[in-house]
Design a protein around this motif. Structure first.
Motif, short mmCIF file in Angstrom:
data_model
loop_
_atom_site.label_atom_id
_atom_site.label_comp_id
_atom_site.label_asym_id
_atom_site.label_seq_id
_atom_site.Cartn_x
_atom_site.Cartn_y
_atom_site.Cartn_z
N GLY A 141 0.80 -1.21 0.00
CA GLY A 141 0.00 0.00 0.00
C GLY A 141 0.83 1.26 0.00
N ASN A 142 2.17 1.08 -0.16
CA ASN A 142 3.05 2.24 -0.11
C ASN A 142 4.24 2.01 -1.04
N ARG A 173 -6.60 -1.11 7.21
CA ARG A 173 -6.47 -0.45 5.91
C ARG A 173 -5.48 0.70 5.99
N ALA A 174 -5.57 1.51 7.05
CA ALA A 174 -4.67 2.65 7.21
C ALA A 174 -3.23 2.20 7.42
N LEU A 175 -3.04 1.11 8.16
CA LEU A 175 -1.69 0.60 8.39
C LEU A 175 -1.04 0.16 7.08
N VAL A 176 -1.80 -0.54 6.24
CA VAL A 176 -1.27 -0.96 4.94
C VAL A 176 -0.95 0.26 4.09
N SER A 177 -1.83 1.26 4.13
CA SER A 177 -1.60 2.48 3.36
C SER A 177 -0.33 3.20 3.82
N SER A 178 -0.01 3.08 5.11
CA SER A 178 1.20 3.70 5.65
C SER A 178 2.43 2.82 5.47
N GLY A 179 2.25 1.67 4.82
CA GLY A 179 3.39 0.82 4.49
C GLY A 179 3.86 -0.07 5.61
N MET A 180 2.97 -0.43 6.53
CA MET A 180 3.38 -1.28 7.65
C MET A 180 2.67 -2.63 7.63
N LEU A 181 3.26 -3.56 8.35
CA LEU A 181 2.68 -4.90 8.45
C LEU A 181 1.63 -4.91 9.56
N PRO A 182 0.37 -5.09 9.23
CA PRO A 182 -0.65 -5.12 10.28
C PRO A 182 -0.53 -6.33 11.19
N THR A 183 0.28 -7.32 10.79
CA THR A 183 0.45 -8.55 11.57
C THR A 183 1.37 -8.35 12.77
N LEU A 184 2.41 -7.53 12.62
CA LEU A 184 3.44 -7.40 13.64
C LEU A 184 3.07 -6.32 14.65
N GLY A 185 2.59 -6.71 15.81
CA GLY A 185 2.09 -5.76 16.79
C GLY A 185 3.18 -5.16 17.66
N ILE A 186 2.83 -4.08 18.35
CA ILE A 186 3.74 -3.52 19.34
C ILE A 186 3.48 -4.16 20.71
N ARG A 242 -0.05 -15.77 17.68
CA ARG A 242 0.50 -16.40 16.47
C ARG A 242 -0.58 -16.67 15.42
N TYR A 243 -1.84 -16.72 15.83
CA TYR A 243 -2.92 -17.00 14.90
C TYR A 243 -3.64 -15.74 14.43
N ASN A 244 -3.18 -14.57 14.89
CA ASN A 244 -3.83 -13.31 14.56
C ASN A 244 -3.05 -12.58 13.48
N ALA A 245 -3.68 -12.36 12.34
CA ALA A 245 -3.01 -11.68 11.23
C ALA A 245 -3.05 -10.16 11.36
N TYR A 246 -3.71 -9.64 12.41
CA TYR A 246 -3.88 -8.19 12.52
C TYR A 246 -3.53 -7.69 13.92
N CYS A 247 -2.41 -8.18 14.45
CA CYS A 247 -2.01 -7.79 15.81
C CYS A 247 -1.78 -6.29 15.93
N LEU A 248 -1.12 -5.67 14.96
CA LEU A 248 -0.85 -4.25 15.04
C LEU A 248 -2.15 -3.44 14.94
N ALA A 249 -3.06 -3.90 14.10
CA ALA A 249 -4.37 -3.23 14.00
C ALA A 249 -5.09 -3.29 15.35
N ASP A 250 -5.01 -4.44 16.02
CA ASP A 250 -5.65 -4.58 17.32
C ASP A 250 -5.00 -3.67 18.36
N THR A 276 -5.63 7.52 9.69
CA THR A 276 -4.47 7.63 8.80
C THR A 276 -3.40 8.53 9.40
N GLN A 277 -3.81 9.54 10.17
CA GLN A 277 -2.84 10.39 10.87
C GLN A 277 -2.15 9.59 11.97
#
Length: 317
Positions: free
Chosen positions: A96-97, A208-221, A226-234, A292-293
């Motif tokens: 997305g970036n 969607r915003a994370l992908v647009s910003s060029g980041m992996l939504p899977t890799l959370g902070i 291990r079964y969650n594809a959207y850890c960073l989104a969560d 997105t901000q």
């Protein structure tokens, strides 16, 4: 520009023509009792670039590969629902970036202390927004939440988030009949169903915003299932959750009952989540734009350009 959310709850044939989504309703076209003119006018088109989220909530929806490709190329999130009308799948573009590889590297190389600090900021913002919503809709004291917010440390080792949640959910519906003993449980009684649906919409907006910003939504902070594809989104959606909670409270008050099901009217209200007004960086903004901000500031935290994630605050906080 605010991207549109399109919801399809009836049988439909969705295709692509000249950069437009073409919507055909087979039940209208095959109805012998309708005049031919009405059948011809039942075909609707929508510009692809105006669409941010598509929700598919009927087993008799057909969508072409060409349309899916066009939607994903324009960074649209496509949500599919199960037989109970609950979102069960999310499709996002793989890129997305334009500098995605570089951005992935910055994210992957982020240090553990940085991620803990970012989680601290996230939890403080979430608790602050919970306190503001609680203050607005109940007469309950928010001093407990204010104290917990002030005491959040890097990485939240004392689990202030969990303690705040226990107090918050015990009180958020306290003024609504039949909800004084509410328990937040994904599989629990209403209005858990409304919260689940709203959070699913919010999650799609953030992913969607994370992908647009060029980041992996899977890799959370913080989240690392291990079964969650959207850890960073969560992770990033946490401070936005109270906006969904507030909407659910207002829906219950509007309809005058607590045991609401996901009717068309209720879902219509929940689909307005991307357009909720929030305040971020001192300015009013639709939630989808604010997210997105937030994700753009997160990337700058990974690069060292910023030290804080831009999160929204309640309008009357």
């Amino acid at each position: 520009m605010i991207k549109k959310t399109l919801y399809f709850g009836n049988p439909a044939y969705l295709s692509l023509r000249m950069g437009q989504m073409v919507i055909k309703l087979p039940e209208v076209e095959s109805n012998p009792d309708l005049p031919e003119r009405m059948k011809q006018e039942s075909e609707v088109t929508k510009p692809i670039e105006d669409i941010g989220i598509v929700i598919l909530d009927n087993k008799r929806i057909t969508i072409t590969q060409g349309l899916l490709e066009a939607l994903l190329e324009n960074n649209c999130a496509v949500i599919t629902c199960d037989s109970h009308s609950m979102p069960v799948g999310l499709m996002l573009p793989l890129y997305g970036n334009s500098t995605q590889n570089e951005r992935f590297r910055e994210q992957l190389d982020s240090s553990l202390p940085l991620r803990k600090q970012l989680w601290q900021q996230t939890i403080k913002a979430k608790i602050d927004n919970q306190a503001a919503v609680l203050s607005l809709y109940t007469g309950v004291s928010t001093k407990v939440l204010e104290r917990l917010s002030a005491d959040v440390r890097s990485g939240d080792p004392e689990n202030a988030e969990g303690r705040a949640a226990a107090y918050y959910w015990k009180n958020i519906f306290s003024n609504i009949p039949n909800l004084s003993d509410f328990t937040r449980d994904r599989n629990g009684m209403p209005p858990n169903n409304l919260l689940n649906y709203g959070y699913a919409i919010l999650r799609a907006v953030v992913a969607r915003a994370l992908v647009s910003s060029g980041m992996l939504p899977t890799l959370g902070i913080h989240h690392h299932n291990r079964y969650n594809a959207y850890c960073l989104a969560d992770d990033i959606m946490e401070p936005y959750r109270p906006y969904v909670d507030e909407l659910v409270v207002s829906i219950i008050k509007e309809f005058g009952r607590a045991d609401l099901q996901l009717s068309k009217e209720v879902k219509f209200r929940l689909l307005g989540i991307p357009t909720i007004d929030v305040v971020i960086n001192g300015k009013r903004s639709p939630l989808m734009v604010a997210v997105t901000q937030t994700t753009a500031s997160l990337y700058k935290c990974f690069t060292g350009e910023l030290r804080r994630i831009a999160y929204p605050i309640r309008l009357d906080a």
